[in-house]
Design a protein around this motif. Structure first.
Motif, PDB file in Angstrom:
ATOM      1  N   ASP A 165     -28.933  -2.562 -18.793  1.00 52.29           N
ATOM      2  CA  ASP A 165     -30.029  -1.749 -19.323  1.00 52.29           C
ATOM      3  C   ASP A 165     -31.202  -2.705 -19.519  1.00 52.29           C
ATOM      4  O   ASP A 165     -31.092  -3.675 -20.265  1.00 52.29           O
ATOM      5  CB  ASP A 165     -29.597  -1.124 -20.655  1.00 52.29           C
ATOM      6  N   GLU A 166     -32.308  -2.460 -18.846  1.00 51.49           N
ATOM      7  CA  GLU A 166     -33.422  -3.402 -18.885  1.00 51.49           C
ATOM      8  C   GLU A 166     -34.275  -3.291 -20.147  1.00 51.49           C
ATOM      9  O   GLU A 166     -35.200  -4.074 -20.333  1.00 51.49           O
ATOM     10  CB  GLU A 166     -34.295  -3.242 -17.634  1.00 51.49           C
ATOM     11  N   VAL A 167     -33.995  -2.348 -21.016  1.00 56.62           N
ATOM     12  CA  VAL A 167     -34.717  -2.239 -22.283  1.00 56.62           C
ATOM     13  C   VAL A 167     -33.944  -2.950 -23.388  1.00 56.62           C
ATOM     14  O   VAL A 167     -34.492  -3.765 -24.130  1.00 56.62           O
ATOM     15  CB  VAL A 167     -34.978  -0.761 -22.651  1.00 56.62           C
ATOM     16  N   THR A 168     -32.651  -2.666 -23.480  1.00 60.29           N
ATOM     17  CA  THR A 168     -31.829  -3.259 -24.547  1.00 60.29           C
ATOM     18  C   THR A 168     -31.091  -4.518 -24.099  1.00 60.29           C
ATOM     19  O   THR A 168     -30.538  -5.237 -24.922  1.00 60.29           O
ATOM     20  CB  THR A 168     -30.771  -2.255 -25.035  1.00 60.29           C
ATOM     21  N   PHE A 169     -31.038  -4.754 -22.783  1.00 61.68           N
ATOM     22  CA  PHE A 169     -30.297  -5.851 -22.169  1.00 61.68           C
ATOM     23  C   PHE A 169     -28.795  -5.743 -22.377  1.00 61.68           C
ATOM     24  O   PHE A 169     -28.054  -6.691 -22.177  1.00 61.68           O
ATOM     25  CB  PHE A 169     -30.822  -7.223 -22.610  1.00 61.68           C
ATOM     26  N   GLU A 170     -28.321  -4.562 -22.782  1.00 60.79           N
ATOM     27  CA  GLU A 170     -26.889  -4.300 -22.874  1.00 60.79           C
ATOM     28  C   GLU A 170     -26.316  -4.279 -21.454  1.00 60.79           C
ATOM     29  O   GLU A 170     -26.947  -3.766 -20.533  1.00 60.79           O
ATOM     30  CB  GLU A 170     -26.659  -2.946 -23.539  1.00 60.79           C
ATOM     31  N   VAL A 171     -25.138  -4.858 -21.277  1.00 60.90           N
ATOM     32  CA  VAL A 171     -24.529  -4.901 -19.945  1.00 60.90           C
ATOM     33  C   VAL A 171     -23.119  -4.330 -19.964  1.00 60.90           C
ATOM     34  O   VAL A 171     -22.417  -4.395 -20.974  1.00 60.90           O
ATOM     35  CB  VAL A 171     -24.476  -6.333 -19.359  1.00 60.90           C
ATOM     36  N   GLN A 172     -22.750  -3.766 -18.836  1.00 60.38           N
ATOM     37  CA  GLN A 172     -21.374  -3.357 -18.582  1.00 60.38           C
ATOM     38  C   GLN A 172     -20.900  -4.169 -17.391  1.00 60.38           C
ATOM     39  O   GLN A 172     -21.645  -4.364 -16.427  1.00 60.38           O
ATOM     40  CB  GLN A 172     -21.307  -1.867 -18.247  1.00 60.38           C
ATOM     41  N   GLU A 173     -19.682  -4.633 -17.449  1.00 53.74           N
ATOM     42  CA  GLU A 173     -19.128  -5.503 -16.425  1.00 53.74           C
ATOM     43  C   GLU A 173     -18.111  -4.734 -15.589  1.00 53.74           C
ATOM     44  O   GLU A 173     -17.276  -4.009 -16.127  1.00 53.74           O
ATOM     45  CB  GLU A 173     -18.452  -6.683 -17.119  1.00 53.74           C
ATOM     46  N   PHE A 174     -18.187  -4.920 -14.267  1.00 53.48           N
ATOM     47  CA  PHE A 174     -17.265  -4.270 -13.333  1.00 53.48           C
ATOM     48  C   PHE A 174     -16.687  -5.322 -12.401  1.00 53.48           C
ATOM     49  O   PHE A 174     -17.392  -6.246 -11.987  1.00 53.48           O
ATOM     50  CB  PHE A 174     -18.007  -3.203 -12.506  1.00 53.48           C
ATOM     51  N   GLU A 175     -15.417  -5.169 -12.062  1.00 51.65           N
ATOM     52  CA  GLU A 175     -14.769  -6.192 -11.236  1.00 51.65           C
ATOM     53  C   GLU A 175     -15.261  -6.200  -9.794  1.00 51.65           C
ATOM     54  O   GLU A 175     -15.134  -7.200  -9.103  1.00 51.65           O
ATOM     55  CB  GLU A 175     -13.256  -6.069 -11.289  1.00 51.65           C
ATOM     56  N   ASN A 176     -15.838  -5.088  -9.325  1.00 47.17           N
ATOM     57  CA  ASN A 176     -16.399  -5.065  -7.972  1.00 47.17           C
ATOM     58  C   ASN A 176     -17.510  -4.022  -7.889  1.00 47.17           C
ATOM     59  O   ASN A 176     -17.677  -3.205  -8.801  1.00 47.17           O
ATOM     60  CB  ASN A 176     -15.309  -4.824  -6.916  1.00 47.17           C
ATOM     61  N   ILE A 177     -18.247  -4.064  -6.808  1.00 49.72           N
ATOM     62  CA  ILE A 177     -19.397  -3.163  -6.676  1.00 49.72           C
ATOM     63  C   ILE A 177     -18.955  -1.703  -6.576  1.00 49.72           C
ATOM     64  O   ILE A 177     -19.644  -0.814  -7.071  1.00 49.72           O
ATOM     65  CB  ILE A 177     -20.305  -3.573  -5.494  1.00 49.72           C
ATOM     66  N   ASP A 178     -17.796  -1.442  -5.977  1.00 48.67           N
ATOM     67  CA  ASP A 178     -17.333  -0.058  -5.860  1.00 48.67           C
ATOM     68  C   ASP A 178     -17.038   0.556  -7.226  1.00 48.67           C
ATOM     69  O   ASP A 178     -17.333   1.726  -7.465  1.00 48.67           O
ATOM     70  CB  ASP A 178     -16.107   0.026  -4.947  1.00 48.67           C
ATOM     71  N   ALA A 179     -16.476  -0.228  -8.136  1.00 45.92           N
ATOM     72  CA  ALA A 179     -16.225   0.270  -9.491  1.00 45.92           C
ATOM     73  C   ALA A 179     -17.540   0.557 -10.204  1.00 45.92           C
ATOM     74  O   ALA A 179     -17.675   1.560 -10.908  1.00 45.92           O
ATOM     75  CB  ALA A 179     -15.397  -0.745 -10.280  1.00 45.92           C
ATOM     76  N   ALA A 180     -18.528  -0.300 -10.015  1.00 47.29           N
ATOM     77  CA  ALA A 180     -19.843  -0.086 -10.624  1.00 47.29           C
ATOM     78  C   ALA A 180     -20.498   1.171 -10.071  1.00 47.29           C
ATOM     79  O   ALA A 180     -21.018   1.996 -10.826  1.00 47.29           O
ATOM     80  CB  ALA A 180     -20.734  -1.306 -10.386  1.00 47.29           C
ATOM     81  N   VAL A 181     -20.460   1.336  -8.758  1.00 46.25           N
ATOM     82  CA  VAL A 181     -21.074   2.503  -8.123  1.00 46.25           C
ATOM     83  C   VAL A 181     -20.356   3.782  -8.543  1.00 46.25           C
ATOM     84  O   VAL A 181     -20.993   4.809  -8.784  1.00 46.25           O
ATOM     85  CB  VAL A 181     -21.104   2.336  -6.585  1.00 46.25           C
ATOM     86  N   SER A 182     -19.055   3.726  -8.685  1.00 42.44           N
ATOM     87  CA  SER A 182     -18.291   4.880  -9.148  1.00 42.44           C
ATOM     88  C   SER A 182     -18.723   5.282 -10.554  1.00 42.44           C
ATOM     89  O   SER A 182     -18.927   6.462 -10.845  1.00 42.44           O
ATOM     90  CB  SER A 182     -16.797   4.562  -9.106  1.00 42.44           C
ATOM     91  N   TRP A 183     -18.903   4.296 -11.435  1.00 37.00           N
ATOM     92  CA  TRP A 183     -19.341   4.580 -12.804  1.00 37.00           C
ATOM     93  C   TRP A 183     -20.746   5.182 -12.801  1.00 37.00           C
ATOM     94  O   TRP A 183     -21.024   6.141 -13.511  1.00 37.00           O
ATOM     95  CB  TRP A 183     -19.308   3.307 -13.644  1.00 37.00           C
TER      96      TRP A 183
END
Length: 82
Positions: free
Chosen positions: A51-69
């Motif tokens: 999140d570019e406002v709060t700088f909160e991050v979520q971590e994903f083991e691969n790009i497919d998991a991130a895209v799915s989320w």
């Protein structure tokens, strides 16, 4: 472009540049690849959704998991920036 098309654009840009920024309901986010290593840290190979406002991050083991989320949780993507 449909939301699915924009999500595909996010994935393609992120894979080619190791990051992509986008807006979801006019709120800025970045999807980026992050790998670290060194004497005092373990090697880490993950994708982060930031999140570019709060700088909160979520971590994903691969790009497919991130895209799915992103697909399941973000329905208002308007702009994809490279």
């Amino acid at each position: 472009m449909s939301n699915k098309g924009k999500i595909n654009s996010i994935k393609n840009v992120a894979q080619s540049k190791t990051w992509a920024s986008f807006l979801n309901h006019n709120h800025p986010y970045s999807l980026l690849h992050w790998s670290i290593g060194g004497i005092n840290s373990d090697d880490k190979d993950v994708w982060l959704l930031q999140d570019e406002v709060t700088f909160e991050v979520q971590e994903f083991e691969n790009i497919d998991a991130a895209v799915s989320w992103i697909t399941e949780n973000m329905d208002g993507i308007t702009d994809v920036l490279g």
